[in-house]
Scaffold this active site. Structure first.
Site, short mmCIF file in Angstrom:
data_model
loop_
_atom_site.label_atom_id
_atom_site.label_comp_id
_atom_site.label_asym_id
_atom_site.label_seq_id
_atom_site.Cartn_x
_atom_site.Cartn_y
_atom_site.Cartn_z
N ILE A 1 -76.24 39.80 13.86
CA ILE A 1 -75.39 38.61 13.82
C ILE A 1 -73.99 38.99 14.26
O ILE A 1 -73.35 39.86 13.65
CB ILE A 1 -75.34 37.99 12.41
CG1 ILE A 1 -76.75 37.71 11.89
CG2 ILE A 1 -74.49 36.73 12.40
CD1 ILE A 1 -76.79 37.32 10.41
N ASP B 1 -65.15 44.49 18.39
CA ASP B 1 -64.59 43.34 19.10
C ASP B 1 -65.50 43.09 20.29
O ASP B 1 -65.53 43.88 21.24
CB ASP B 1 -63.17 43.65 19.56
CG ASP B 1 -62.51 42.49 20.30
OD1 ASP B 1 -63.22 41.50 20.63
OD2 ASP B 1 -61.30 42.56 20.56
N ASN C 1 -73.17 34.33 17.39
CA ASN C 1 -72.38 33.34 16.64
C ASN C 1 -70.88 33.45 16.91
O ASN C 1 -70.17 32.45 16.79
CB ASN C 1 -72.64 33.53 15.14
CG ASN C 1 -71.62 32.80 14.29
OD1 ASN C 1 -71.61 31.57 14.21
ND2 ASN C 1 -70.72 33.56 13.66
N TYR D 1 -61.85 24.95 25.61
CA TYR D 1 -62.88 25.24 24.61
C TYR D 1 -64.19 24.57 25.00
O TYR D 1 -65.26 25.19 24.94
CB TYR D 1 -62.43 24.77 23.22
CG TYR D 1 -63.51 24.92 22.18
CD1 TYR D 1 -63.95 26.19 21.79
CD2 TYR D 1 -64.12 23.80 21.61
CE1 TYR D 1 -64.95 26.34 20.86
CE2 TYR D 1 -65.12 23.94 20.67
CZ TYR D 1 -65.54 25.21 20.30
OH TYR D 1 -66.55 25.36 19.38
N LYS E 1 -67.99 26.21 25.81
CA LYS E 1 -69.23 25.85 25.14
C LYS E 1 -70.23 25.20 26.10
O LYS E 1 -71.44 25.30 25.89
CB LYS E 1 -68.93 24.94 23.94
CG LYS E 1 -68.29 25.69 22.77
CD LYS E 1 -69.17 26.84 22.30
CE LYS E 1 -68.60 27.56 21.09
NZ LYS E 1 -69.49 28.63 20.59
N VAL F 1 -67.91 21.41 11.26
CA VAL F 1 -68.38 22.31 10.21
C VAL F 1 -67.16 22.84 9.47
O VAL F 1 -66.23 23.36 10.09
CB VAL F 1 -69.19 23.50 10.78
CG1 VAL F 1 -69.78 24.33 9.63
CG2 VAL F 1 -70.28 23.01 11.71
#
Length: 253
Positions: A11, A64, A87, A153, A157, A186
């Site tokens: 993850i 990183d 993620n 942004y 995405k 979220v």
């Protein structure tokens, strides 16, 4: 439904928010974990918390993911990954494109797009060789819509969405499954980071409605990974009940 017990899950962005929630969710299923983030102190605390609750192995790597050489160096000997959860990601600022800080553009693209690419390129070859694996990319409603003050942004995405589809095509002749989860609002540190650490302003954004939680997204990730081998969940767009679109939220008076 295939069991996840003893599966190995990697993850990225595991030190907070959806990444942390995924760590707990997959540990609950009996998975061993490799947690990646920049903040080692948080990873150490997360490891202690998880291992005190679940009998699973937890490793962490301080990394990183925007550093290509570091990613290739630190992950080249990581083996046996069954599930990769890309993620790590962020948004910076809400200014109009021509008024924003260009360094924010670079950070968002390097994290949201290049970091995903570096990690995926390092882990996927071993998955192909082993003949199994799940890649779960955490996208965003911003990968399906565009809104003012979020041009860059949203572009990153949209790139994640395109990469997910493209990788799925590239791997169509393998048993690997590639999915994405595209959440709306979220309640994590996301808005605090976006607003330059202004937690009060970030908290205010989530007032007046019940936003999604990191745990909601983690449950979907587990669902994706536990489908029968012939089932591939391409994308899950998930919104709070009070959210109709990226910038359409009904708040109670």
């Amino acid at each position: 439904m295939p069991l996840l017990n003893q599966k190995k899950v990697l993850i990225t962005g595991a030190s907070s928010g959806i990444g942390t929630a995924c760590a707990y969710a997959f540990a609950r299923e009996g998975c061993s974990l490799i947690l990646i983030a920049r903040r080692g102190d948080r990873l150490e605390k997360l490891k202690k918390s998880i291992t005190s609750q679940y009998a699973v192995e937890v490793e962490f790597i301080i990394l990183d993911i925007t550093d290509k050489e570091a990613v290739f160096s630190k992950l080249k000997n990581v083996s046996g990954i069954d599930i990769l959860i890309n993620n790590a990601g962020l948004a910076l600022g809400t200014e109009k494109l021509h008024e924003a800080n260009p360094e924010h553009y670079e950070t968002m693209f390097n994290t949201n797009v290049m970091g995903l690419l570096y990690t995926t390129q390092t882990i996927v070859p071993q998955m192909v060789k082993s003949g199994h694996g799940d890649i779960i990319n955490i996208g965003s409603i911003a990968g399906h819509e565009v809104y003012p003050g979020g041009a860059v942004y949203c572009a990153t995405k949209h790139a994640v969405d395109a990469l997910t589809k493209g990788i799925r095509m590239d791997l169509v002749d393998t048993p690997l499954r590639i999915s994405s989860i595209s959440p709306g609002a979220v309640n994590t540190e996301f808005s605090t980071v976006r607003l330059n650490g202004d937690k009060a302003a970030a908290d205010k954004f989530y007032e007046g409605f019940d936003p999604l939680l990191g745990e909601d997204i983690a449950e979907i990730a587990v669902f994706n990974a536990t489908r029968p081998a012939h089932v591939q969940i391409a994308d899950v767009v998930v919104l709070a009940t009070s959210q109709g679109a990226a910038k359409m939220i009904h708040r109670k008076e």
